[in-house]
Motif scaffolding. Structure first.
Motif, short mmCIF file in Angstrom:
data_model
loop_
_atom_site.label_atom_id
_atom_site.label_comp_id
_atom_site.label_asym_id
_atom_site.label_seq_id
_atom_site.Cartn_x
_atom_site.Cartn_y
_atom_site.Cartn_z
N THR A 1 -3.57 -13.42 -1.84
CA THR A 1 -3.06 -14.72 -1.36
C THR A 1 -1.66 -14.60 -0.74
O THR A 1 -1.42 -15.16 0.34
CB THR A 1 -3.07 -15.76 -2.49
N PRO A 2 -0.71 -13.91 -1.39
CA PRO A 2 0.61 -13.76 -0.74
C PRO A 2 0.55 -13.02 0.59
O PRO A 2 1.26 -13.37 1.53
CB PRO A 2 1.41 -12.96 -1.78
N MET A 3 -0.31 -12.00 0.69
CA MET A 3 -0.42 -11.28 1.95
C MET A 3 -1.01 -12.18 3.04
O MET A 3 -0.56 -12.14 4.20
CB MET A 3 -1.29 -10.04 1.78
N ALA A 4 -2.00 -12.98 2.69
CA ALA A 4 -2.57 -13.92 3.66
C ALA A 4 -1.50 -14.91 4.11
O ALA A 4 -1.43 -15.25 5.30
CB ALA A 4 -3.77 -14.65 3.06
N GLY A 5 -0.69 -15.38 3.18
CA GLY A 5 0.40 -16.28 3.54
C GLY A 5 1.42 -15.63 4.43
O GLY A 5 1.93 -16.25 5.38
N LYS A 6 1.74 -14.36 4.15
CA LYS A 6 2.69 -13.63 4.99
C LYS A 6 2.15 -13.46 6.40
O LYS A 6 2.87 -13.66 7.39
CB LYS A 6 2.98 -12.27 4.35
N LEU A 7 0.87 -13.13 6.53
CA LEU A 7 0.26 -12.96 7.85
C LEU A 7 0.23 -14.28 8.61
O LEU A 7 0.44 -14.30 9.83
CB LEU A 7 -1.15 -12.39 7.69
N PRO B 1 6.32 -5.01 -0.12
CA PRO B 1 6.16 -4.06 -1.24
C PRO B 1 7.07 -4.35 -2.41
O PRO B 1 6.69 -4.14 -3.57
CB PRO B 1 6.49 -2.70 -0.59
N ILE B 2 8.26 -4.87 -2.15
CA ILE B 2 9.18 -5.22 -3.24
C ILE B 2 8.57 -6.33 -4.09
O ILE B 2 8.59 -6.28 -5.32
CB ILE B 2 10.55 -5.65 -2.70
N GLY B 3 8.01 -7.35 -3.43
CA GLY B 3 7.42 -8.47 -4.16
C GLY B 3 6.24 -8.04 -5.02
O GLY B 3 6.13 -8.43 -6.18
N LYS C 1 -5.61 -1.94 9.61
CA LYS C 1 -4.66 -2.42 10.61
C LYS C 1 -4.02 -3.72 10.17
O LYS C 1 -2.80 -3.91 10.32
CB LYS C 1 -5.39 -2.63 11.94
N VAL C 2 -4.83 -4.63 9.60
CA VAL C 2 -4.29 -5.91 9.13
C VAL C 2 -3.34 -5.68 7.95
O VAL C 2 -2.28 -6.32 7.86
CB VAL C 2 -5.43 -6.86 8.72
N LEU C 3 -3.71 -4.77 7.06
CA LEU C 3 -2.85 -4.46 5.91
C LEU C 3 -1.51 -3.90 6.38
O LEU C 3 -0.45 -4.24 5.84
CB LEU C 3 -3.56 -3.44 5.01
N LYS C 4 -1.56 -3.07 7.42
CA LYS C 4 -0.32 -2.50 7.97
C LYS C 4 0.56 -3.60 8.53
O LYS C 4 1.80 -3.55 8.39
CB LYS C 4 -0.67 -1.49 9.06
N GLU C 5 -0.04 -4.61 9.15
CA GLU C 5 0.74 -5.72 9.72
C GLU C 5 1.48 -6.49 8.63
O GLU C 5 2.56 -7.03 8.87
CB GLU C 5 -0.18 -6.66 10.49
#
Length: 274
Positions: free
Chosen positions: A206-212, A9-11, A66-70
């Motif tokens: 894209t950043p969220m996919a990379g984080k996952l 969330p900060i990013g 659920k994926v967003l929460k992860e």
């Protein structure tokens, strides 16, 4: 145990703040209003949702929350603590027998570790335990990939719908060429859809996919350590040898020293207690 990952969330927040500051710096307080266009939002968000509904099954769409929460959570399991756990289990198994590890299950929260310990207590062959747990890792990796694919596809679709919105705006602009005063505002509105789609893709999806993906790789790495630890405990390896074996997975010298100090302290206490 899961903890909140504040970096995500900060990013995202920082990215939007920087964009708004860039707008305000160059155009003043009225500049933000010129970057808000409801039809452009409808095109990008509506088109994105439509594409996602076409691409994925209903069951996969339901996974979005659920994926967003992860993406906003992180695993609190630390490798030094994990290695220390297996050193303790190894010491007890050598002292009281492998069946005594059933009593340790009450203090183990991770279901993967619990499953491995139960398989070891049941006397399953090490090769079979490895195959069973590796199969579970493969299944987990497949689940994570399907969840991550939601964001990867969204990152592909968002800029495309932004471009579609821009083309729509250009067509409408060309229809009003007889009035030159409308060309500038019409072009600005046409480009906003590309801006919205690009920002969503590069700042959110894209950043969220990379984080996952990074979280999946980290979890696979941790589970591989767990498998090695369980096989070592079942085979009756010396706690010090098991410590060295699992410590090879660590790269930080400070962390290795911490593991060595904790395990040496634990083994010393066990010997004195005996």
């Amino acid at each position: 145990m899961r903890k909140r990952d504040i970096l995500t969330p900060i990013g995202i927040t920082l990215g939007f703040i920087m964009i708004m500051l860039a707008i305000l710096t160059n155009s003043g307080t009225d500049g933000l209003a010129s970057f808000a266009d409801i039809p452009s939002i409808f095109v990008v968000i509506g088109g994105l949702i439509a594409s996602m509904l076409i691409t994925f099954k209903k069951e996969q769409i339901k996974m979005t929350g659920k994926v967003l929460k992860e993406a906003f959570n992180k695993n609190d399991m630390q490798l030094p603590e994990l290695i220390h756990l297996f050193i303790r289990l190894s010491e007890r198994a050598r002292r009281e027998g492998i069946l005594a590890l059933e009593n340790e299950l009450e203090d183990v929260e991770d279901p993967f570790i619990r499953k491995g310990i139960l398989l070891a207590v049941d006397g399953i062959e090490p090769e079979v335990i490895t195959d069973i747990m590796n199969a579970e890792i493969t299944a987990m990796e497949d689940r994570h990939y399907k969840g991550r694919l939601l964001f990867e596809k969204a990152a592909d679709y968002a800029p495309a719908w932004g471009m579609i919105g821009t083309l729509i705006g250009l067509v409408l602009m060309l229809n009003t060429l007889s009035d030159p005063s409308t060309l500038g505002p019409s072009m600005a509105v046409a480009l906003l859809t590309t801006l919205y789609g690009t920002v969503l893709a590069n700042l959110v999806f894209t950043p969220m996919a990379g984080k996952l993906e990074a979280k999946t790789e980290e979890e696979i790495f941790t589970k591989q350590i767990i498998i090695e630890g369980i096989i070592g405990v079942q085979s009756g390896q010396n706690p010090r040898i098991l410590e060295e074996k699992l410590g090879a997975f660590l790269t930080n010298d400070t962390t290795k020293r911490k593991v060595n100090e904790e395990s040496a302290s634990y083994v010393g206490e066990s010997v004195n207690g005996a």
